[in-house]
Design a protein around this motif. Structure first.
Motif, PDB file in Angstrom:
ATOM      1  N   SER A  62      -0.871   4.334   2.521  1.00 33.65           N
ATOM      2  CA  SER A  62      -1.651   3.648   3.555  1.00 33.65           C
ATOM      3  C   SER A  62      -2.364   2.409   2.997  1.00 33.65           C
ATOM      4  CB  SER A  62      -2.712   4.567   4.156  1.00 33.65           C
ATOM      5  OG  SER A  62      -2.183   5.811   4.427  1.00 33.65           O
ATOM      6  N   GLY A  63      -1.737   1.781   2.016  1.00 34.35           N
ATOM      7  CA  GLY A  63      -2.324   0.550   1.491  1.00 34.35           C
ATOM      8  C   GLY A  63      -3.349   0.736   0.399  1.00 34.35           C
ATOM      9  N   SER A 101       9.115   4.538  -0.804  1.00 34.66           N
ATOM     10  CA  SER A 101       9.959   3.359  -0.679  1.00 34.66           C
ATOM     11  C   SER A 101       9.396   2.251  -1.562  1.00 34.66           C
ATOM     12  CB  SER A 101      10.040   2.907   0.777  1.00 34.66           C
ATOM     13  OG  SER A 101       8.779   2.996   1.381  1.00 34.66           O
ATOM     14  N   ILE A 102      10.289   1.377  -1.984  1.00 31.06           N
ATOM     15  CA  ILE A 102       9.841   0.271  -2.840  1.00 31.06           C
ATOM     16  C   ILE A 102       9.601  -0.938  -1.947  1.00 31.06           C
ATOM     17  CG2 ILE A 102      10.498  -1.254  -4.718  1.00 31.06           C
ATOM     18  CD1 ILE A 102      12.016   1.060  -5.910  1.00 31.06           C
ATOM     19  N   LEU A 103       8.379  -1.418  -1.966  1.00 29.62           N
ATOM     20  CA  LEU A 103       7.973  -2.505  -1.077  1.00 29.62           C
ATOM     21  C   LEU A 103       7.517  -3.696  -1.907  1.00 29.62           C
ATOM     22  CD1 LEU A 103       5.783  -0.223   1.183  1.00 29.62           C
ATOM     23  CD2 LEU A 103       8.098  -0.987   1.682  1.00 29.62           C
ATOM     24  N   THR A 104       7.388  -4.824  -1.242  1.00 28.14           N
ATOM     25  CA  THR A 104       6.942  -6.031  -1.927  1.00 28.14           C
ATOM     26  C   THR A 104       5.641  -6.491  -1.301  1.00 28.14           C
ATOM     27  OG1 THR A 104       9.254  -6.615  -2.100  1.00 28.14           O
ATOM     28  CG2 THR A 104       7.668  -8.307  -2.686  1.00 28.14           C
ATOM     29  N   SER A 105       4.653  -6.811  -2.143  1.00 31.27           N
ATOM     30  CA  SER A 105       3.391  -7.312  -1.587  1.00 31.27           C
ATOM     31  C   SER A 105       3.495  -8.815  -1.436  1.00 31.27           C
ATOM     32  CB  SER A 105       2.226  -6.931  -2.493  1.00 31.27           C
ATOM     33  OG  SER A 105       2.418  -7.433  -3.778  1.00 31.27           O
ATOM     34  N   GLN A 111       6.423  -5.908  -6.858  1.00 28.15           N
ATOM     35  CA  GLN A 111       6.862  -4.760  -6.083  1.00 28.15           C
ATOM     36  C   GLN A 111       6.027  -3.526  -6.396  1.00 28.15           C
ATOM     37  OE1 GLN A 111      11.194  -5.134  -6.868  1.00 28.15           O
ATOM     38  NE2 GLN A 111      11.289  -5.308  -4.646  1.00 28.15           N
ATOM     39  N   TYR A 112       5.879  -2.670  -5.423  1.00 26.17           N
ATOM     40  CA  TYR A 112       5.111  -1.456  -5.614  1.00 26.17           C
ATOM     41  C   TYR A 112       5.769  -0.323  -4.827  1.00 26.17           C
ATOM     42  CZ  TYR A 112       3.105  -2.315  -0.964  1.00 26.17           C
ATOM     43  OH  TYR A 112       2.936  -2.518   0.363  1.00 26.17           O
ATOM     44  N   ILE A 113       5.314   0.912  -5.102  1.00 28.27           N
ATOM     45  CA  ILE A 113       5.866   2.058  -4.391  1.00 28.27           C
ATOM     46  C   ILE A 113       4.925   2.439  -3.265  1.00 28.27           C
ATOM     47  CG2 ILE A 113       6.413   4.510  -4.572  1.00 28.27           C
ATOM     48  CD1 ILE A 113       7.500   4.041  -7.263  1.00 28.27           C
ATOM     49  N   GLY A 114       5.448   2.543  -2.073  1.00 22.72           N
ATOM     50  CA  GLY A 114       4.639   2.972  -0.950  1.00 22.72           C
ATOM     51  C   GLY A 114       5.037   4.389  -0.561  1.00 22.72           C
TER      52      GLY A 114
END
Lengths: 156, 257
Positions: A62-63, A101-105, A111-114
């Motif tokens: 959740s961020g 999931s692997i997301l991009t900020s 990249q980070y894991i969400g």
């Protein structure tokens, strides 16, 4: 005597200022991971493609950052990328069917894991594995898909 | 032709000899260092005050403006890629890894190194060092070692203060003038700067501190004991320190990357 006193005070102030500057750099300018000694537990997940995920990348839910990636390696048996990361022990009620999931900020961000919560009654613990994973978006694949779609649109 | 070869040979020979003498001098200082540090800490504290505390103003003012100009330039370049938020990262990495230690070492050579070498050179010119030897006081131990140690202790602290004021300057420029988001500025920095970056900066500043104070003390101790000789020694301190710091910086960075 008065003069040595002022020299000593000046030196003391200078050294304290220097030390606090070092402390400031170490704690404020870095994510503070240099000093973090909080209890954590380790979880692993297999991804088809990790993109440019690096160790020390944040793991967030959740961020909010709740952990960090400790290692990214290639597993020769499953032919997938194996990512291990640690989560702060205070968050010990994450369902074990949550998906990662692997997301991009941001557009050019790292990249980070969400993590997205699941509905299971069993919680993640040290050594457990996240089964539902979503790979990183690779720009070339996206463009490829887009081109294929655009091509099929033109036929109609 | 023969003379030319002999001249070249002589120059190389002299260079190697000086270099060797310099190493031996360094070892001599190191040998006395623990005793002075434990036995006469007052002497070292006085030198930390002279080289460190008195250099604070120049270090902080320069740090502030270097950080500010980095933020301006970084912003201008990053704005072309719509990545203005990364300005904090750019400034922090540049300051902590490179500019902090290097500029501090150069300023340190100009502010404290020259003071050290001219002080020691004048002591030599006015026969104070010989007078100490007459009184069975070892001038290397009593005069040179505390000055060397003071410089070695001060340099890393000064570099850290430089980087911090630089970050502050960058914050003022980026957040205040260019209206970069405060959160983005610091958060992007925290995401990318790691403890190993800071360790690299500390390692560099320690090495530069040893080199700068050693060269200042060496040049002063070996100055020709005349007014002109002392002046020349002071100039040489700045020039040689600047050259060696920049070359060493390149070498250390190559190893670290």
């Amino acid at each position: 005597m008065q003069q040595t006193r002022s020299v000593e005070i000046g030196t003391g102030l200078f050294v304290m200022l220097g030390m606090s500057a070092l402390f400031f750099l170490a704690t404020q300018a870095t994510g503070g991971e240099g000093f973090s000694s909080t209890e954590t537990y380790e979880v692993e997940a297999y991804f088809e493609n990790v993109g440019s995920l690096k160790s020390k990348a944040p793991v967030s839910m959740s961020g909010v950052t709740i952990g960090r990636v400790t290692s990214v390696s290639f597993d020769a048996q499953s032919l997938e990328a194996k990512v291990t990361f640690v989560i702060d022990s205070q968050y010990d009620q994450i369902p074990d069917d949550s998906d990662a999931s692997i997301l991009t900020s941001g557009l050019l961000g790292s990249q980070y894991i969400g993590l997205q919560a699941g509905g299971s009654d069993i919680f993640l613990e040290d050594g457990s594995e996240i089964l539902f994973t979503q790979s990183a978006l690779v720009l070339e694949n996206l463009i490829g898909k887009f081109l294929v779609n655009a091509g099929s649109d033109g036929d109609e | 032709m023969r003379e030319l070869i002999r001249d070249i040979y002589g120059t190389i020979f002299e260079f190697v000899r000086t270099f060797g003498a310099f190493q031996l001098f360094f070892l001599r200082l190191l040998r006395y260092s623990p005793k002075i540090l434990i036995g006469r800490p007052g002497l070292v504290i006085k030198q930390i005050y002279n080289t460190g505390a008195l250099s604070l103003v120049i270090i902080m003012v320069c740090g502030f403006f270097v950080g500010g100009v980095l933020a301006l330039q970084g912003y201008a370049s990053l704005a072309k890629f719509n990545a203005e938020d990364a300005v904090g990262t750019v400034v922090a990495l540049a300051l902590i890894k490179e500019l902090g230690p290097v500029i501090t070492a150069l300023l340190f050579a100009g502010r404290a190194g020259t003071a050290l070498s001219s002080e020691i050179g004048l002591m030599k010119a006015t026969d104070q060092l010989s007078a100490m030897e007459m009184m069975a006081v070892n001038p290397v131990r009593r005069v040179l070692v505390p000055r060397f140690l003071g410089g070695v202790v001060s340099m890393p602290l000064l570099a850290a203060i430089f980087s911090c004021t630089g970050l502050f300057g960058a914050h003022v420029v980026a957040v205040g003038l260019l209206e970069v988001d405060v959160g983005a500025f610091w958060q992007q920095m925290r995401l990318t700067v790691t403890m190993s970056d800071i360790n690299e900066g500390i390692f560099k500043s320690v090495v530069f501190g040893v080199v700068a104070s050693l060269l200042a003390v060496w040049e002063g101790y070996n100055a020709i004991p005349t007014a002109e000789g002392v002046g020349r020694a002071t100039t040489r301190t700045v020039v040689i320190t600047a050259i060696s710091v920049l070359i060493l910086d390149f070498m250390i960075t190559t190893v670290f990357l």
